[in-house]
Design a protein around this motif. Structure first.
Motif, PDB file in Angstrom:
ATOM      1  N   GLU A   1     -22.870  -6.136  41.565  1.00 49.78           N
ATOM      2  CA  GLU A   1     -23.853  -5.092  41.266  1.00 49.78           C
ATOM      3  C   GLU A   1     -25.170  -5.364  41.979  1.00 49.78           C
ATOM      4  O   GLU A   1     -25.837  -4.438  42.453  1.00 49.78           O
ATOM      5  CB  GLU A   1     -24.069  -5.006  39.763  1.00 49.78           C
TER       6      GLU A   1
ATOM      7  N   TRP B   1     -24.765  -4.575  45.651  1.00 50.89           N
ATOM      8  CA  TRP B   1     -24.604  -3.121  45.782  1.00 50.89           C
ATOM      9  C   TRP B   1     -25.978  -2.442  45.749  1.00 50.89           C
ATOM     10  O   TRP B   1     -26.251  -1.545  46.552  1.00 50.89           O
ATOM     11  CB  TRP B   1     -23.718  -2.599  44.655  1.00 50.89           C
ATOM     12  N   ARG B   2     -26.831  -2.898  44.816  1.00 55.23           N
ATOM     13  CA  ARG B   2     -28.187  -2.337  44.749  1.00 55.23           C
ATOM     14  C   ARG B   2     -28.978  -2.664  46.016  1.00 55.23           C
ATOM     15  O   ARG B   2     -29.768  -1.839  46.502  1.00 55.23           O
ATOM     16  CB  ARG B   2     -28.918  -2.861  43.511  1.00 55.23           C
TER      17      ARG B   2
ATOM     18  N   THR C   1     -21.447   1.169  39.310  1.00 55.16           N
ATOM     19  CA  THR C   1     -22.361   1.407  40.430  1.00 55.16           C
ATOM     20  C   THR C   1     -22.798   2.870  40.516  1.00 55.16           C
ATOM     21  O   THR C   1     -23.792   3.175  41.167  1.00 55.16           O
ATOM     22  CB  THR C   1     -21.725   1.013  41.773  1.00 55.16           C
TER      23      THR C   1
END
Length: 347
Positions: free
Chosen positions: A128, A131-132, A166
């Motif tokens: 995560e 991904w950010r 996500t």
């Protein structure tokens, strides 16, 4: 300066993931199948090419990002090239949260990314985070669900977790046939064929076959999702689809590429890098769907010493522009001295 490879044939991408998802193992298979290395370096043996530091080899983890270049021609049968030779500039990034700044620096210069998931664990906390980070730099990405040979591996659960954790739309372009010890190959949802790896050649060859009867309904279901998301990227394709005409294979690949570049959805593939299954389709997908430097928006910068720091200087992939680059890594080598890794903002 004459360029051996046109910029359209470059793919500058990184491999990002949570620790132990298999990033470096994927990188080693990529180097092997593209001919960069003649032997596969295993992380657990401390022999991975991309883990060059002594501490990395001892611990079996990636601490610093590592860059390498290799080449790939798109192929469906492993023998005949279906595209010109593409140049891959790859950055393998760390997965441990303590070294996340290495990922941040790398994403700042990448055109695209492959996010690797553990098929058993799915989307993990550091997944995560990276991904950010990719969202922050607007990096188009694909997902490779790795370790499908692992106990408890579940490809479709990972697809669900991508969307839940996500917020992205996850669109499989293939799915594995079997799991754990029964992993055989994959179903290609674009061509609607099976890829089956056989023999003892470390996954270097495979056969293609019609989709078996017991998988046809599942394949039809997931292909429908793929086509529906793809045709939304083009009004003409959407109208054709509403009239009952599905796009042909080349058109479908173009639409998937457009959706990936616009980050409208995320193409998802699966396999097992360690068991040598699914890496070549991933390489084909890099060619098909990830951006070249020509697809990247202009970089905006400011003049050094300008107190206002107005970002009014645009740079793009254009040979006519003056030199500029973004340094993302400094490395002190005992033999050659200090090395600076940088990405050309234009060439």
């Amino acid at each position: 300066m004459a360029r051996e490879y046109p910029l359209e044939l470059y793919r500058n991408f990184g491999i990002i993931a949570h620790i132990d998802a298999g990033k470096t193992t994927c990188s080693e298979r990529i180097l092997y199948y593209t001919g960069k290395e003649h032997n596969i370096g295993e992380v657990h043996d401390g022999a991975a090419t991309m883990d060059h530091m002594e501490q990395e080899q001892e611990r079996g983890i990636t601490i610093t990002s590592a860059a390498t270049t290799t080449f790939w021609e798109r192929t469906e049968d492993g023998e005949n090239a279906e595209s010109p030779r593409h140049r891959f500039n790859i950055i393998d990034t760390p997965g441990h949260v303590d070294f996340t700044i290495e990922v941040e620096r790398s994403l700042a210069v990448l055109d695209g990314a492959v996010c690797v998931l553990d098929a058993n664990a799915g989307v993990e906390p550091q997944t995560e985070t990276v991904w950010r980070q990719a969202d922050r730099y607007k990096v188009p990405r694909m997902v490779f669900v790795n370790k499908m040979d692992k106990i408890g591996a579940d490809f479709f659960k990972c697809v669900e977790m991508i969307e839940d954790r996500t917020g992205a739309i996850a669109v499989p372009v293939s799915f594995p046939i079997g799991a754990e010890t029964e992993l055989e190959g994959l179903v290609d949802l674009v061509t609607m064929e099976e890829w089956l790896w056989q023999g003892e050649d470390l996954g270097a060859s495979w056969i293609k076959a019609p989709i078996r009867d017991e998988l046809k309904d599942q394949a039809d279901q997931w292909r429908a999702k793929l086509v529906e998301n793809a045709v939304e990227q083009d009004d003409e394709a959407m109208m054709e689809y509403l009239e009952g005409n599905e796009p042909d294979v080349p058109t479908l690949r173009e639409l998937i590429r457009k959706g990936c570049l616009d980050i409208a959805f995320v193409p998802v593939l699966g396999g097992s890098a360690f068991k040598n299954k699914g890496v070549q389709p991933l390489l084909n997908a890099v060619v098909d769907y990830l951006p070249s430097p020509m697809d990247v928006v202009d970089y905006m910068g400011f003049r050094p010493g300008d107190d206002d720091e107005v970002r009014d200087i645009a740079r793009r992939a254009d040979d006519e522009m003056p030199f500029s680059g973004l340094a993302f890594k400094i490395w002190n080598d005992p033999f050659v001295g200090s090395l600076t890794f940088y990405a050309d903002l234009f060439w």
